[in-house]
Design a protein around this motif. Structure first.
Motif, mmCIF file in Angstrom:
data_model
loop_
_atom_site.group_PDB
_atom_site.id
_atom_site.type_symbol
_atom_site.label_atom_id
_atom_site.label_comp_id
_atom_site.label_asym_id
_atom_site.label_seq_id
_atom_site.Cartn_x
_atom_site.Cartn_y
_atom_site.Cartn_z
ATOM 1 N N ASP A 20 2.802 2.100 -3.497
ATOM 2 C CA ASP A 20 3.959 1.193 -2.543
ATOM 3 C C ASP A 20 5.232 1.681 -3.562
ATOM 4 O O ASP A 20 6.181 1.836 -4.121
ATOM 5 N N SER A 32 8.519 5.090 -1.511
ATOM 6 C CA SER A 32 9.122 5.696 -0.734
ATOM 7 C C SER A 32 8.629 6.980 -0.071
ATOM 8 O O SER A 32 7.959 7.844 -0.832
ATOM 9 N N LEU A 60 1.401 8.440 6.211
ATOM 10 C CA LEU A 60 0.535 8.366 7.279
ATOM 11 C C LEU A 60 0.625 8.651 8.270
ATOM 12 O O LEU A 60 -0.154 8.679 8.912
ATOM 13 N N THR A 61 1.992 8.122 8.248
ATOM 14 C CA THR A 61 2.218 8.250 10.569
ATOM 15 C C THR A 61 2.740 9.790 10.650
ATOM 16 O O THR A 61 1.964 10.136 11.648
ATOM 17 N N SER A 64 0.303 -1.332 -5.016
ATOM 18 C CA SER A 64 -0.020 -0.552 -4.001
ATOM 19 C C SER A 64 -0.266 -1.716 -3.567
ATOM 20 O O SER A 64 -0.001 -3.006 -2.987
ATOM 21 N N LEU A 83 -0.340 -2.657 14.038
ATOM 22 C CA LEU A 83 -0.159 -1.641 12.022
ATOM 23 C C LEU A 83 0.240 -3.183 11.702
ATOM 24 O O LEU A 83 1.053 -4.486 11.532
ATOM 25 N N LEU A 107 -1.835 2.486 0.138
ATOM 26 C CA LEU A 107 -1.160 3.528 0.033
ATOM 27 C C LEU A 107 0.044 2.647 -1.828
ATOM 28 O O LEU A 107 -0.031 1.641 -1.521
ATOM 29 N N MET A 163 -4.340 -0.244 10.347
ATOM 30 C CA MET A 163 -4.199 0.168 11.539
ATOM 31 C C MET A 163 -5.010 -0.090 12.475
ATOM 32 O O MET A 163 -6.215 0.295 12.099
ATOM 33 N N ALA A 196 5.637 6.697 1.205
ATOM 34 C CA ALA A 196 4.281 7.064 1.546
ATOM 35 C C ALA A 196 3.742 6.050 3.340
ATOM 36 O O ALA A 196 2.577 7.190 3.429
ATOM 37 N N LEU A 197 3.990 5.819 3.315
ATOM 38 C CA LEU A 197 4.263 5.351 5.177
ATOM 39 C C LEU A 197 4.570 6.196 6.136
ATOM 40 O O LEU A 197 3.633 6.601 7.059
ATOM 41 N N VAL A 216 0.878 -4.893 7.294
ATOM 42 C CA VAL A 216 0.692 -4.361 6.060
ATOM 43 C C VAL A 216 0.096 -5.684 4.744
ATOM 44 O O VAL A 216 0.188 -7.233 5.054
ATOM 45 N N ASP A 276 -2.669 -0.806 4.126
ATOM 46 C CA ASP A 276 -1.934 -0.669 5.119
ATOM 47 C C ASP A 276 -3.054 -0.798 6.455
ATOM 48 O O ASP A 276 -3.883 -0.204 6.227
#
Length: 283
Positions: A16, A18, A24-25, A47, A38, A14, A52, A20-21, A40, A50
């Motif tokens: 690095d 705001s 993904l979710t 970058s 999860l 991902l 999971m 980005a996560l 990190v 992650d």
């Protein structure tokens, strides 16, 4: 048609930044799977990775496709989805402790390290491969973890080094003396500088070297010799009674240095420690 629920290990690179996560979710929610764990990983300045563990009625292909679409990423290392099993549901610290217990032989150590890192294999000595991680075993042996499916991250290197330190902290052997006293040998961790200084001062007391002083750097170079190994021998009470270090230098090669407390000399401690070092006895 989607079959029974499956477990997948998902590794996503991902940016690095705001949001980005959240993307993904959202991708995971779209295909109806649950995030079971999860982690990190540090990667580089721009970058993160992650990792999971997810479970649900979705194929690896569809999961990967949806994540790529949501993240707008097409690079080969953007998303990797591989099969997982129920053993991986254990959290990383617990899994690492279980693996340390299984790493008391050279083969066991390499197998446990490979399991911790999800590596294809771990071999002793120099090696090449698509993605490699070079490490040093508790006995100074070069170890190389290899895998084809993903690069190793900075976090994985830190985990591997901590794992090897944890393994090195265990006892290497016990020396039973003629009077029934038992001494235990353990590899040095580098935190024993004060104890080593005290032992050295006791050994040189009353000699011309009594005024010698040692810096922490001097002491650590004995406890953690580059390319070598150091063993500490302790009494049942935990007192340091002897130290043996196998030092290596480009010009002189390998040299073993042994220091034994005056009250424990002529009891075979130095000879026993030299044999343990020469044999490269694994932790």
């Amino acid at each position: 048609m989607v079959g029974a629920p499956e477990l997948h290990k998902v590794r996503v690179r991902l940016p690095d930044e705001s949001g980005a996560l959240a993307r993904l979710t959202a991708a995971v929610a779209e295909v109806g799977v649950n995030i079971l764990s999860l982690s990190v990983h540090a990667q580089d300045a721009g970058s993160v990775v992650d990792e999971m563990l997810v479970g649900g009625p979705v194929t690896a292909e569809r999961l990967s496709r949806v994540i790529r679409r949501r993240l707008r990423g097409s690079a080969p290392d953007t998303v990797r989805v591989t099969p997982a099993d129920s053993h991986e549901l254990v959290d990383t610290p617990t899994r690492a402790l279980d693996l340390v217990a299984a790493s008391r032989t050279p083969d066991g150590l390499r197998e446990a390290l490979a399991a911790l890192l999800h590596a294809d294999d771990v071999v002793a000595g120099p090696a090449t491969g698509t993605h490699v991680l070079e490490l040093t075993g508790p006995d100074g042996t070069p170890l190389v973890a290899r895998r084809g499916w993903a690069p190793f991250t900075v976090t994985e290197r830190a985990r591997a080094e901590a794992f090897l330190r944890a393994g090195a902290a265990g006892p290497v052997g016990e020396l039973l003396l003629d009077d029934g006293d038992a001494l235990t040998a353990t590899p040095a961790t580098g935190a024993e500088t004060a104890e080593l200084a005290t032992l050295l001062r006791t050994c040189v007391a009353g000699s011309p070297e009594a005024t010698t002083t040692w810096t922490d750097a001097d002491l650590r170079s004995v406890l953690l010799p580059p390319g070598g190994r150091c063993l500490l021998l302790r009494s049942r009470a935990g007192d340091l009674v002897a130290v043996a270090a196998r030092l290596t230098a480009p010009d002189t090669g390998a040299e073993t240095v042994v220091v034994v407390h005056p009250l424990h000399r002529r009891r075979g401690l130095g000879r026993w420690l030299r044999r343990r070092l020469a044999a490269g006895v694994p932790v």
